[in-house]
Design a protein around this motif. Structure first.
Motif, PDB file in Angstrom:
ATOM      1  N   ARG A 296      36.099  60.231  79.435  1.00 17.62           N
ATOM      2  CA  ARG A 296      36.255  58.959  80.147  1.00 17.62           C
ATOM      3  C   ARG A 296      37.340  58.112  79.499  1.00 17.62           C
ATOM      4  O   ARG A 296      38.182  57.497  80.186  1.00 17.62           O
ATOM      5  CB  ARG A 296      34.919  58.199  80.123  1.00 17.62           C
ATOM      6  CG  ARG A 296      33.855  58.733  81.064  1.00 17.62           C
ATOM      7  CD  ARG A 296      33.985  58.147  82.466  1.00 17.62           C
ATOM      8  NE  ARG A 296      33.875  56.713  82.479  1.00 17.62           N
ATOM      9  CZ  ARG A 296      32.737  56.028  82.497  1.00 17.62           C
ATOM     10  NH1 ARG A 296      31.569  56.685  82.499  1.00 17.62           N
ATOM     11  NH2 ARG A 296      32.730  54.710  82.545  1.00 17.62           N
ATOM     12  N   THR A 299      40.835  59.585  80.182  1.00 18.33           N
ATOM     13  CA  THR A 299      41.286  59.299  81.555  1.00 18.33           C
ATOM     14  C   THR A 299      41.773  57.857  81.668  1.00 18.33           C
ATOM     15  O   THR A 299      42.821  57.582  82.273  1.00 18.33           O
ATOM     16  CB  THR A 299      40.131  59.547  82.545  1.00 18.33           C
ATOM     17  OG1 THR A 299      39.739  60.920  82.478  1.00 18.33           O
ATOM     18  CG2 THR A 299      40.557  59.197  83.960  1.00 18.33           C
ATOM     19  N   THR A 300      41.030  56.930  81.077  1.00 20.64           N
ATOM     20  CA  THR A 300      41.432  55.526  81.114  1.00 20.64           C
ATOM     21  C   THR A 300      42.752  55.326  80.391  1.00 20.64           C
ATOM     22  O   THR A 300      43.634  54.578  80.859  1.00 20.64           O
ATOM     23  CB  THR A 300      40.353  54.646  80.468  1.00 20.64           C
ATOM     24  OG1 THR A 300      39.120  54.817  81.170  1.00 20.64           O
ATOM     25  CG2 THR A 300      40.748  53.173  80.509  1.00 20.64           C
ATOM     26  N   ARG A 302      45.179  57.518  79.952  1.00 20.04           N
ATOM     27  CA  ARG A 302      46.289  58.064  80.750  1.00 20.04           C
ATOM     28  C   ARG A 302      46.620  57.133  81.912  1.00 20.04           C
ATOM     29  O   ARG A 302      47.798  56.923  82.241  1.00 20.04           O
ATOM     30  CB  ARG A 302      45.903  59.456  81.279  1.00 20.04           C
ATOM     31  CG  ARG A 302      45.945  60.543  80.222  1.00 20.04           C
ATOM     32  CD  ARG A 302      45.871  61.927  80.860  1.00 20.04           C
ATOM     33  NE  ARG A 302      44.560  62.145  81.490  1.00 20.04           N
ATOM     34  CZ  ARG A 302      43.509  62.680  80.876  1.00 20.04           C
ATOM     35  NH1 ARG A 302      43.608  63.040  79.590  1.00 20.04           N
ATOM     36  NH2 ARG A 302      42.378  62.875  81.519  1.00 20.04           N
ATOM     37  N   THR A 303      45.614  56.566  82.539  1.00 20.65           N
ATOM     38  CA  THR A 303      45.841  55.638  83.656  1.00 20.65           C
ATOM     39  C   THR A 303      46.606  54.406  83.183  1.00 20.65           C
ATOM     40  O   THR A 303      47.558  53.954  83.843  1.00 20.65           O
ATOM     41  CB  THR A 303      44.506  55.215  84.281  1.00 20.65           C
ATOM     42  OG1 THR A 303      43.818  56.369  84.755  1.00 20.65           O
ATOM     43  CG2 THR A 303      44.726  54.248  85.436  1.00 20.65           C
ATOM     44  N   LEU A 304      46.217  53.865  82.043  1.00 22.54           N
ATOM     45  CA  LEU A 304      46.906  52.694  81.505  1.00 22.54           C
ATOM     46  C   LEU A 304      48.343  53.026  81.119  1.00 22.54           C
ATOM     47  O   LEU A 304      49.277  52.246  81.384  1.00 22.54           O
ATOM     48  CB  LEU A 304      46.148  52.156  80.290  1.00 22.54           C
ATOM     49  CG  LEU A 304      44.803  51.476  80.588  1.00 22.54           C
ATOM     50  CD1 LEU A 304      44.068  51.177  79.293  1.00 22.54           C
ATOM     51  CD2 LEU A 304      45.027  50.180  81.359  1.00 22.54           C
ATOM     52  N   ALA A 306      50.287  55.342  82.361  1.00 21.95           N
ATOM     53  CA  ALA A 306      51.105  55.536  83.568  1.00 21.95           C
ATOM     54  C   ALA A 306      51.401  54.192  84.234  1.00 21.95           C
ATOM     55  O   ALA A 306      52.529  53.944  84.705  1.00 21.95           O
ATOM     56  CB  ALA A 306      50.358  56.454  84.546  1.00 21.95           C
ATOM     57  N   ARG A 307      50.417  53.306  84.233  1.00 25.32           N
ATOM     58  CA  ARG A 307      50.617  52.019  84.878  1.00 25.32           C
ATOM     59  C   ARG A 307      51.675  51.210  84.175  1.00 25.32           C
ATOM     60  O   ARG A 307      52.535  50.578  84.792  1.00 25.32           O
ATOM     61  CB  ARG A 307      49.292  51.273  84.913  1.00 25.32           C
ATOM     62  CG  ARG A 307      49.331  49.930  85.638  1.00 25.32           C
ATOM     63  CD  ARG A 307      47.950  49.412  85.861  1.00 25.32           C
ATOM     64  NE  ARG A 307      47.167  50.325  86.689  1.00 25.32           N
ATOM     65  CZ  ARG A 307      45.828  50.372  86.715  1.00 25.32           C
ATOM     66  NH1 ARG A 307      45.133  49.558  85.950  1.00 25.32           N
ATOM     67  NH2 ARG A 307      45.215  51.215  87.505  1.00 25.32           N
ATOM     68  N   GLN A 310      55.393  52.290  84.609  1.00 24.03           N
ATOM     69  CA  GLN A 310      56.068  52.029  85.891  1.00 24.03           C
ATOM     70  C   GLN A 310      56.854  50.736  85.895  1.00 24.03           C
ATOM     71  O   GLN A 310      57.707  50.527  86.733  1.00 24.03           O
ATOM     72  CB  GLN A 310      55.006  51.975  87.007  1.00 24.03           C
ATOM     73  CG  GLN A 310      54.312  53.303  87.259  1.00 24.03           C
ATOM     74  CD  GLN A 310      53.182  53.169  88.261  1.00 24.03           C
ATOM     75  OE1 GLN A 310      52.922  52.081  88.762  1.00 24.03           O
ATOM     76  NE2 GLN A 310      52.512  54.281  88.569  1.00 24.03           N
TER      77      GLN A 310
END
Length: 314
Positions: A296, A299-300, A302-304, A306-307, A310
């Motif tokens: 968990r 995953t969090t 990696r999401t942060l 990538a965000r 950008q």
């Protein structure tokens, strides 16, 4: 030492009425023989007390006798003024009564002790609520306090966390507890005492039904046991983590002697709660176990990543 004990003995009789020599010995933590000697000393000093023989006997003061508060030490006077929380008293509808009581207490003190009490008020302030978040709105607190004092049952509409969220319940208010700036009502019901957050009471009707608190119920003892049980239910699992020195400090774990990473086994409430708690430590922590929690957090992360890669507003 004995003078202080004599004053305590006198105040016990003044506040509680009749007490046996055995009860006084237990309260004062002395022998019964010492109580006999202390009672004789008070009588010789002119204190109007007398003993009654028999099963219902004991020592008591002559009706109407009251002693003035001239036996307070400086530390006791300071503690009396430091202990009062004006905001709490006001919430319970006792703000004016507290102010009057403190004025009377101050007037009864010798000049030197009044100076000590004034210094306490100038130099120390007790502010019980926590730093973050607004104070809970408790519009029904005064009414609840009145029901607690009068030993009257209440019918309340209450909001709880599980379905159905809004319920109506008749309860018998045993007592109120202020914990970290939040008021809790301990009340009896069909399944025994339960705890209710006063700020979650939606409506309240005070009933004419009187009740008696069980003889074996003690609010401090019950609350202590409630907290112990709450903490036991709170942490139902464990996680194995690696921590930097800063992470160990923030999590309250002893740091490694060499100043490097520390591996520790820490209690957690659930994967969901641990996920939120450990995210606050950022890069100061790595979860090794359980695998679900590690996945968990990965995953969090990696999401942060990538965000933020950008760019703003992308």
């Amino acid at each position: 030492m004995r003078a202080s004990r004599l004053v305590t003995l006198l105040l016990l009789l003044q506040n509680r009425g009749r007490l046996t020599a055995g009860q006084l010995a237990q309260e004062l933590e002395v022998s019964v023989r010492t109580v006999y000697r202390d009672v004789e000393a008070l009588a010789a000093a002119g204190v109007p007390l007398y003993g009654e023989a028999g099963h219902a006997g004991g020592y008591r003061l002559v009706d109407g006798y009251r002693t003035r508060l001239t036996g307070l030490t400086a530390d006791e006077a300071q503690a009396a003024f430091l202990a009062a929380l004006p905001g709490t008293a006001a919430e319970l509808g006792l703000g004016e009564a507290l102010a009057t009581a403190r004025l009377k207490l101050r007037a009864a003190l010798p000049a030197e002790l009044r100076t000590h009490a004034d210094r306490i008020q100038e130099r120390f302030l007790l502010d019980a609520p926590g730093w973050y978040g607004d104070a809970d709105r408790t519009p029904h607190l005064t009414a609840v306090a009145g029901a607690v004092w009068a030993r009257r049952a209440v019918l309340m509409g209450y909001r709880r966390w599980r379905a159905p969220e809004e319920i109506s319940r008749r309860v018998e208010p045993y007592g109120l507890v202020l914990k970290a700036g939040r008021w809790y009502l301990v009340a009896g019901g069909p399944s025994g005492p339960r705890t209710y957050r006063v700020d979650q009471i939606l409506e309240l009707t005070c009933l004419d039904d009187e009740f008696t608190v069980p003889a074996d119920f003690s609010l401090p003892a019950w609350w202590s046991a409630h907290l112990t049980g709450f903490r036991a239910r709170l942490h139902t699992g464990h996680a194995v983590v690696r921590l930097t020195p800063e992470g160990a400090r923030r999590l309250g774990v002893p740091p490694a002697a060499d100043g490097g990473w520390t591996q520790a086994r820490v209690p957690i409430e659930s994967v969901d709660h641990a996920h939120g708690d450990f995210l606050r430590l950022g890069a100061e922590i790595e979860v090794l176990d359980p695998p679900e929690l590690r996945a968990r957090l990965a995953t969090t992360a990696r999401t942060l990543a990538a965000r933020y890669a950008q760019g703003a507003g992308a």
